[in-house]
Scaffold this motif. Structure first.
Motif, mmCIF file in Angstrom:
data_model
loop_
_atom_site.group_PDB
_atom_site.id
_atom_site.type_symbol
_atom_site.label_atom_id
_atom_site.label_comp_id
_atom_site.label_asym_id
_atom_site.label_seq_id
_atom_site.Cartn_x
_atom_site.Cartn_y
_atom_site.Cartn_z
ATOM 1 N N ASP A 185 31.917 56.194 64.395
ATOM 2 C CA ASP A 185 31.213 54.922 64.252
ATOM 3 C C ASP A 185 32.195 53.788 63.943
ATOM 4 O OD1 ASP A 185 28.791 56.184 64.641
ATOM 5 O OD2 ASP A 185 28.461 56.518 62.493
ATOM 6 N N PRO A 186 31.813 52.560 64.294
ATOM 7 C CA PRO A 186 32.665 51.416 63.957
ATOM 8 C C PRO A 186 32.970 51.364 62.467
ATOM 9 C CG PRO A 186 30.935 50.746 65.474
ATOM 10 C CD PRO A 186 30.626 52.160 65.075
ATOM 11 N N VAL A 187 34.183 50.967 62.163
ATOM 12 C CA VAL A 187 34.642 50.899 60.781
ATOM 13 C C VAL A 187 34.582 49.449 60.310
ATOM 14 C CG1 VAL A 187 36.577 51.292 59.206
ATOM 15 C CG2 VAL A 187 36.180 52.858 61.121
ATOM 16 N N TYR A 188 33.894 49.200 59.217
ATOM 17 C CA TYR A 188 33.864 47.874 58.627
ATOM 18 C C TYR A 188 35.008 47.755 57.632
ATOM 19 C CZ TYR A 188 29.240 47.084 60.662
ATOM 20 O OH TYR A 188 28.197 46.910 61.551
ATOM 21 N N ALA A 189 36.057 47.058 58.049
ATOM 22 C CA ALA A 189 37.205 46.873 57.154
ATOM 23 C C ALA A 189 36.844 45.865 56.078
ATOM 24 C CB ALA A 189 38.413 46.387 57.957
ATOM 25 N N LEU A 190 36.994 46.266 54.844
ATOM 26 C CA LEU A 190 36.566 45.451 53.714
ATOM 27 C C LEU A 190 37.663 44.461 53.333
ATOM 28 C CD1 LEU A 190 34.345 44.999 51.605
ATOM 29 C CD2 LEU A 190 35.465 46.729 50.184
ATOM 30 N N GLY A 191 37.275 43.224 53.144
ATOM 31 C CA GLY A 191 38.259 42.217 52.777
ATOM 32 C C GLY A 191 37.714 41.249 51.752
ATOM 33 N N VAL A 192 38.625 40.654 51.008
ATOM 34 C CA VAL A 192 38.298 39.563 50.098
ATOM 35 C C VAL A 192 38.834 38.292 50.717
ATOM 36 C CG1 VAL A 192 38.796 38.519 47.870
ATOM 37 C CG2 VAL A 192 38.214 40.934 47.991
ATOM 38 N N GLY A 193 37.937 37.372 51.021
ATOM 39 C CA GLY A 193 38.360 36.119 51.624
ATOM 40 C C GLY A 193 38.445 35.043 50.572
ATOM 41 N N SER A 194 39.602 34.819 50.052
ATOM 42 C CA SER A 194 39.867 33.771 49.069
ATOM 43 C C SER A 194 39.517 34.233 47.657
ATOM 44 C CB SER A 194 39.120 32.481 49.379
ATOM 45 O OG SER A 194 39.248 32.138 50.736
ATOM 46 N N THR A 195 40.240 33.701 46.705
ATOM 47 C CA THR A 195 40.037 34.079 45.305
ATOM 48 C C THR A 195 40.114 32.859 44.401
ATOM 49 O OG1 THR A 195 42.396 34.446 44.903
ATOM 50 C CG2 THR A 195 41.104 36.340 45.681
ATOM 51 N N PHE A 196 39.523 33.003 43.225
ATOM 52 C CA PHE A 196 39.598 31.978 42.181
ATOM 53 C C PHE A 196 40.397 32.527 41.000
ATOM 54 C CE2 PHE A 196 35.531 30.970 44.284
ATOM 55 C CZ PHE A 196 35.777 29.648 44.622
ATOM 56 N N SER A 197 41.365 31.747 40.540
ATOM 57 C CA SER A 197 42.132 32.077 39.348
ATOM 58 C C SER A 197 42.257 30.820 38.498
ATOM 59 C CB SER A 197 43.527 32.595 39.716
ATOM 60 O OG SER A 197 43.464 33.757 40.516
ATOM 61 N N ILE A 198 42.874 30.963 37.336
ATOM 62 C CA ILE A 198 43.144 29.815 36.465
ATOM 63 C C ILE A 198 44.640 29.751 36.212
ATOM 64 C CG2 ILE A 198 42.733 28.754 34.211
ATOM 65 C CD1 ILE A 198 40.034 30.149 34.137
ATOM 66 N N ALA A 199 45.217 28.589 36.382
ATOM 67 C CA ALA A 199 46.658 28.418 36.201
ATOM 68 C C ALA A 199 47.039 28.671 34.755
ATOM 69 C CB ALA A 199 47.083 27.013 36.618
ATOM 70 N N ALA A 200 48.182 29.320 34.549
ATOM 71 C CA ALA A 200 48.671 29.577 33.190
ATOM 72 C C ALA A 200 48.908 28.272 32.448
ATOM 73 C CB ALA A 200 49.959 30.395 33.252
ATOM 74 N N ASP A 201 49.277 27.214 33.179
ATOM 75 C CA ASP A 201 49.524 25.902 32.576
ATOM 76 C C ASP A 201 48.345 24.959 32.749
ATOM 77 O OD1 ASP A 201 52.125 26.632 31.792
ATOM 78 O OD2 ASP A 201 52.954 26.092 33.744
ATOM 79 N N ALA A 202 47.155 25.503 32.955
ATOM 80 C CA ALA A 202 45.982 24.666 33.179
ATOM 81 C C ALA A 202 45.755 23.706 32.017
ATOM 82 C CB ALA A 202 44.746 25.540 33.377
ATOM 83 N N ASN A 203 45.409 22.474 32.346
ATOM 84 C CA ASN A 203 45.080 21.492 31.309
ATOM 85 C C ASN A 203 43.736 21.788 30.669
ATOM 86 O OD1 ASN A 203 47.420 19.856 31.629
ATOM 87 N ND2 ASN A 203 46.517 18.898 33.438
ATOM 88 N N ASN A 204 42.859 22.408 31.418
ATOM 89 C CA ASN A 204 41.511 22.661 30.930
ATOM 90 C C ASN A 204 41.045 24.055 31.356
ATOM 91 O OD1 ASN A 204 38.878 22.503 30.022
ATOM 92 N ND2 ASN A 204 38.321 20.718 31.248
ATOM 93 N N PRO A 205 41.601 25.097 30.768
ATOM 94 C CA PRO A 205 41.228 26.462 31.183
ATOM 95 C C PRO A 205 39.767 26.800 30.893
ATOM 96 C CG PRO A 205 42.622 26.516 29.227
ATOM 97 C CD PRO A 205 42.648 25.105 29.728
ATOM 98 N N ASP A 206 39.230 26.313 29.773
ATOM 99 C CA ASP A 206 37.833 26.608 29.458
ATOM 100 C C ASP A 206 36.897 25.967 30.476
ATOM 101 O OD1 ASP A 206 38.655 28.032 27.253
ATOM 102 O OD2 ASP A 206 38.139 26.481 25.796
#
Length: 401
Positions: free
Chosen positions: A299-320
């Motif tokens: 059967d066809p294989v559905y290759a699983l992927g993550v399209g784009s991610t969200f992170s927070i910069a270590a030097d973020a001015n406003n991490p909260d």
């Protein structure tokens, strides 16, 4: 990334807003994003920016669209400590180098605070971890398959291929009619190269062998992988990808398929966003199926992927504030609105969709996402290179194929 398109967009700096005769000052939260056309920008404004800002009085979320140079600009900005609060990347393979360099903030405490472990499917949380710590949440989960011009197929009496042999037979028939078999192009996003590598690795070498290679139990020079890449090269040499691969964007290629200049498009589910733009004006109907597999794969294989991610910069001015904004993006309201306005790009891996009502969704998209969800639930899926390969290997596929 279009993962499948991956263009760069960003969030710009925004000054605190002082309301007249009020002592309220909202702290800016900055977010850089990839490319988005005016309609897509309105979708983000209506589905995320405005509702989040209206939902609380502490933060003011702003977005700066950076286009296809987002990745390069983000790397430079993070090195100098001048990046946005919310770091947006093309996938887990892009996150690891930033986490290793100390440019991203671990999100484990925020995950506990907001209950992300209960809200987000566990397999996708694992994909956002590096050395045991959570550094990224996936914006969308996606798969690769085969779009095709259903109207064109009916006109020529072609059957939708389910095997590699059938795929090659219909592709040869298209070449005989001066129709490009595979609508494709990497002019706007060079990592499109690895989409095709992911397809043949899973559909010809097979996901079990890919899994063994990822674990180090089988070398990448083993016969199944040689066979897969050789087949990809054969398709290129035969002209399946057409004469303009390096000069077409993925959107231009999709438009060619809708017009009948091309017959099929091996690509990812992020392309669903283009169906309503291009197919109706050509009086054509779109189809989508799992990519055909070799006889020994089944059967066809559905290759699983993550399209784009969200992170927070270590030097973020406003991490909260960044964490609060990311948390809103994974809310039921944001999921419903974004999947109504922009299908194919905002399929956030929320664990329970039972109470979420999404309006105006294409049945073809709904059926495809159900099929992918079933494959994931049954532990029967393949592996996209931009999600599962280490960064250096993934970069080689982008630049070396």
């Amino acid at each position: 990334m279009n993962r499948r398109i991956f263009l760069s967009v960003g969030l710009g700096l925004m000054a605190s807003t002082a309301l007249p005769f009020a002592a309220i000052a909202q702290t800016p939260v900055t977010w850089w994003y990839e490319s988005a056309n005016p309609e897509q920008q309105r979708a983000i404004t209506q589905g995320i920016i405005d509702p989040f800002n209206a939902s609380q009085s502490d933060y003011q979320l702003t977005i700066d669209y950076r286009g296809s140079e987002l990745d390069k600009q983000m790397r430079v900005a993070l090195l100098s400590g001048n990046g946005p609060d919310i770091v947006y990347s093309a996938g887990p393979s892009y996150v690891a180098p930033m986490a290793r360099a100390g440019q991203l903030m671990p999100l484990d405490d925020y995950a506990k605070q907001f209950g992300w472990q209960d809200r987000i499917l566990p397999v996708f949380l694992e994909m956002g971890k590096y050395e045991g710590k959570l550094y990224a949440l996936p914006k969308t989960y996606e798969t690769l398959g085969l779009f095709y011009n259903k109207t064109l197929f009916k006109e020529h009496g072609w059957e939708v291929p389910t095997t590699i042999a059938e795929l090659e037979a219909v592709s040869d028939a298209m070449l005989a009619e001066n129709i490009v078999p595979f609508a494709s192009g990497n002019a706007n996003w060079r990592p499109a190269n690895e989409h095709y590598v992911s397809l043949v690795l899973n559909s010809i070498a097979g996901p079990d062998n890919v899994y063994k290679a990822l674990k180090g139990e089988m070398p990448w020079t083993a016969e199944p992988f040689v066979k897969a890449i050789t087949k990809l090269n054969d398709w290129w040499q035969k002209g399946y990808f057409g004469p303009n691969y390096f000069s077409l964007s993925d959107e231009q290629a999709f438009a060619q398929m809708a017009s009948g200049q091309a017959g099929m498009m091996p690509t990812g589910t992020w392309q669903f966003q283009r169906i309503n733009t291009y197919f109706p004006q050509n009086n054509a109907e779109a189809g989508f199926v799992g990519f055909p597999s070799a006889d020994d794969i089944g059967d066809p294989v559905y290759a699983l992927g993550v399209g784009s991610t969200f992170s927070i910069a270590a030097d973020a001015n406003n991490p909260d504030g960044a964490a609060a904004a990311i948390n809103y993006i994974f809310s039921d309201d944001a999921y419903a609105k974004m999947n109504e306005l922009w299908q194919g790009e905002w399929n956030m891996p929320i664990a329970d969709l039972a109470s979420i009502e999404v309006k105006n969704v294409q049945p073809l998209y709904t059926d495809t996402m159900k099929g992918l969800a079933t494959s994931v639930a049954n532990n029967h899926y393949g592996y996209t290179t931009w999600t599962f390969l280490p960064p250096a290997t993934d970069a080689f596929l982008v630049n070396g194929i």
